[in-house]
Write a protein that holds these residues in place. Sequence first.
Motif, PDB file in Angstrom:
ATOM      1  N   CYS A 202      30.562  25.062  99.754  1.00  0.00           N
ATOM      2  CA  CYS A 202      31.569  25.739  98.938  1.00  0.00           C
ATOM      3  C   CYS A 202      31.238  27.189  98.626  1.00  0.00           C
ATOM      4  O   CYS A 202      30.075  27.580  98.540  1.00  0.00           O
ATOM      5  N   VAL A 203      32.297  27.957  98.424  1.00  0.00           N
ATOM      6  CA  VAL A 203      32.227  29.251  97.754  1.00  0.00           C
ATOM      7  C   VAL A 203      33.251  29.227  96.631  1.00  0.00           C
ATOM      8  O   VAL A 203      34.241  28.500  96.700  1.00  0.00           O
ATOM      9  N   PHE A 204      33.009  29.994  95.573  1.00  0.00           N
ATOM     10  CA  PHE A 204      33.961  30.018  94.469  1.00  0.00           C
ATOM     11  C   PHE A 204      33.943  31.380  93.794  1.00  0.00           C
ATOM     12  O   PHE A 204      32.999  32.172  93.962  1.00  0.00           O
ATOM     13  N   ARG A 205      34.987  31.653  93.039  1.00  0.00           N
ATOM     14  CA  ARG A 205      35.069  32.910  92.301  1.00  0.00           C
ATOM     15  C   ARG A 205      34.037  32.921  91.176  1.00  0.00           C
ATOM     16  O   ARG A 205      33.853  31.924  90.471  1.00  0.00           O
ATOM     17  N   GLY A 206      33.424  34.075  90.971  1.00  0.00           N
ATOM     18  CA  GLY A 206      32.456  34.185  89.894  1.00  0.00           C
ATOM     19  C   GLY A 206      33.043  33.892  88.529  1.00  0.00           C
ATOM     20  O   GLY A 206      32.351  33.395  87.639  1.00  0.00           O
ATOM     21  N   SER A 207      34.321  34.166  88.351  1.00  0.00           N
ATOM     22  CA  SER A 207      34.969  33.921  87.058  1.00  0.00           C
ATOM     23  C   SER A 207      34.955  32.452  86.666  1.00  0.00           C
ATOM     24  O   SER A 207      35.095  32.122  85.485  1.00  0.00           O
ATOM     25  N   LEU A 208      34.775  31.556  87.635  1.00  0.00           N
ATOM     26  CA  LEU A 208      34.718  30.128  87.325  1.00  0.00           C
ATOM     27  C   LEU A 208      33.526  29.802  86.431  1.00  0.00           C
ATOM     28  O   LEU A 208      33.555  28.820  85.678  1.00  0.00           O
ATOM     29  N   LEU A 209      32.487  30.626  86.467  1.00  0.00           N
ATOM     30  CA  LEU A 209      31.293  30.375  85.669  1.00  0.00           C
ATOM     31  C   LEU A 209      31.579  30.462  84.178  1.00  0.00           C
ATOM     32  O   LEU A 209      30.877  29.843  83.374  1.00  0.00           O
ATOM     33  N   ARG A 210      32.620  31.200  83.796  1.00  0.00           N
ATOM     34  CA  ARG A 210      32.970  31.286  82.362  1.00  0.00           C
ATOM     35  C   ARG A 210      33.399  29.928  81.828  1.00  0.00           C
ATOM     36  O   ARG A 210      33.237  29.637  80.642  1.00  0.00           O
ATOM     37  N   THR A 211      33.943  29.106  82.696  1.00  0.00           N
ATOM     38  CA  THR A 211      34.332  27.750  82.312  1.00  0.00           C
ATOM     39  C   THR A 211      33.209  26.758  82.556  1.00  0.00           C
ATOM     40  O   THR A 211      32.960  25.865  81.742  1.00  0.00           O
ATOM     41  N   ALA A 212      32.490  26.903  83.658  1.00  0.00           N
ATOM     42  CA  ALA A 212      31.551  25.867  84.101  1.00  0.00           C
ATOM     43  C   ALA A 212      30.209  25.877  83.389  1.00  0.00           C
ATOM     44  O   ALA A 212      29.536  24.838  83.326  1.00  0.00           O
ATOM     45  N   LEU A 213      29.778  27.017  82.863  1.00  0.00           N
ATOM     46  CA  LEU A 213      28.482  27.094  82.196  1.00  0.00           C
ATOM     47  C   LEU A 213      28.629  27.034  80.688  1.00  0.00           C
ATOM     48  O   LEU A 213      29.540  27.651  80.132  1.00  0.00           O
ATOM     49  N   PRO A 214      27.751  26.309  80.005  1.00  0.00           N
ATOM     50  CA  PRO A 214      26.669  25.474  80.564  1.00  0.00           C
ATOM     51  C   PRO A 214      27.207  24.166  81.133  1.00  0.00           C
ATOM     52  O   PRO A 214      28.301  23.725  80.786  1.00  0.00           O
ATOM     53  N   PHE A 215      26.448  23.538  82.024  1.00  0.00           N
ATOM     54  CA  PHE A 215      26.839  22.256  82.584  1.00  0.00           C
ATOM     55  C   PHE A 215      26.844  21.188  81.488  1.00  0.00           C
ATOM     56  O   PHE A 215      25.983  21.205  80.610  1.00  0.00           O
ATOM     57  N   PRO A 216      27.772  20.245  81.538  1.00  0.00           N
ATOM     58  CA  PRO A 216      27.735  19.127  80.593  1.00  0.00           C
ATOM     59  C   PRO A 216      26.549  18.220  80.876  1.00  0.00           C
ATOM     60  O   PRO A 216      26.081  18.121  82.013  1.00  0.00           O
ATOM     61  N   ARG A 217      26.047  17.562  79.856  1.00  0.00           N
ATOM     62  CA  ARG A 217      24.887  16.675  80.002  1.00  0.00           C
ATOM     63  C   ARG A 217      25.333  15.214  79.988  1.00  0.00           C
ATOM     64  O   ARG A 217      26.203  14.820  79.237  1.00  0.00           O
TER      65      ARG A 217
END
Length: 332
Positions: free
Chosen positions: A163-178
Amino acid sequence: MTSTDPASVPGFIVLAAYRPPAELFSRQLRSIQAQTLTAFQCVIVADGGVDEVRGQVVDAVGTDERFRVVGFEERVGFYSNFERGLEEVPSDAPWVALSDQDDEWRHDKLAILVPALERAALVSGQARVVTYPEGVVVSASTQRRAVTAPALVLENQFSGALCVFRGSLLRTALPFPRYTGPAQVHDHWLAVCAAATGGIAVVDTVVQDYVQHSANVLGEADTARLGWRQTLRRRRDAVRTDTQGAGPRAVARSIYLVNAGWAEVMIDALGTRVVRAPVQQLAAAFGSHRRSGRTVQTVIGAARRREISARSAAVYLVGSALWTLTGGDRRG
């Protein structure tokens, strides 16, 4: 993402490394170095053994300044190690690619996938599955598919290394859920975030070799293509090692954790970060306050459309029902 020529906009590659096999690691690094899309920074995240990893990188790519090693001596596993790597990436990065330590990219992988981010937040290619060291082609293609968001929650179609993805996705994805169950994987979480926000897509082109060998953490055989016999065997083994003991409740907990519990954790986490109708619909089917009727309708609908396997549908519904009936709360 803008329409700027992707070859002129530096992106990021995050490679998670843990005791990488020397020959495969070197081959993978050189395949990244040879990409026709040359504007990138490759962040290699060492999950322990930092000096050894740094030495292997220098041996493979020399003094190429696009490659840098981020070292951690504390071993956290591949899920959290990818998270540590993504924390090194600015959220305004035009694109981000993930890499395993033991595959081999085709030279035009990034040139093919990055432009497709104009139409989706996360894009996957296909891979050829090859054994190592024999070089036997197990499958000519991984046959990844773009499915609806509910189907993706139930059965992951996206391998991070593809995969590749837009960097802006990190605003939603980080931090990862535990999560405490065995289903916690970074690529599934990233794909669900993308499907609920900017969309997902699959380019039906083989962009790399997906290498299968004895040291794989997760292999292609570990996907939802497992048959009933293998699934039941895995659940039996999980129950035997369950710290809560044996019996019906332990069986119920084990089945719940493998699918329904992880789906719930993902959707609850997403609901705290994104306020959009698609996320609310996912919460009604899979979140901790889900409605049983909506859940059954969504799962059976995805199976009927053949977006998910009957096995995945059954594991989800049975696990969710048994865990509730045996007195388990939905947080597991």
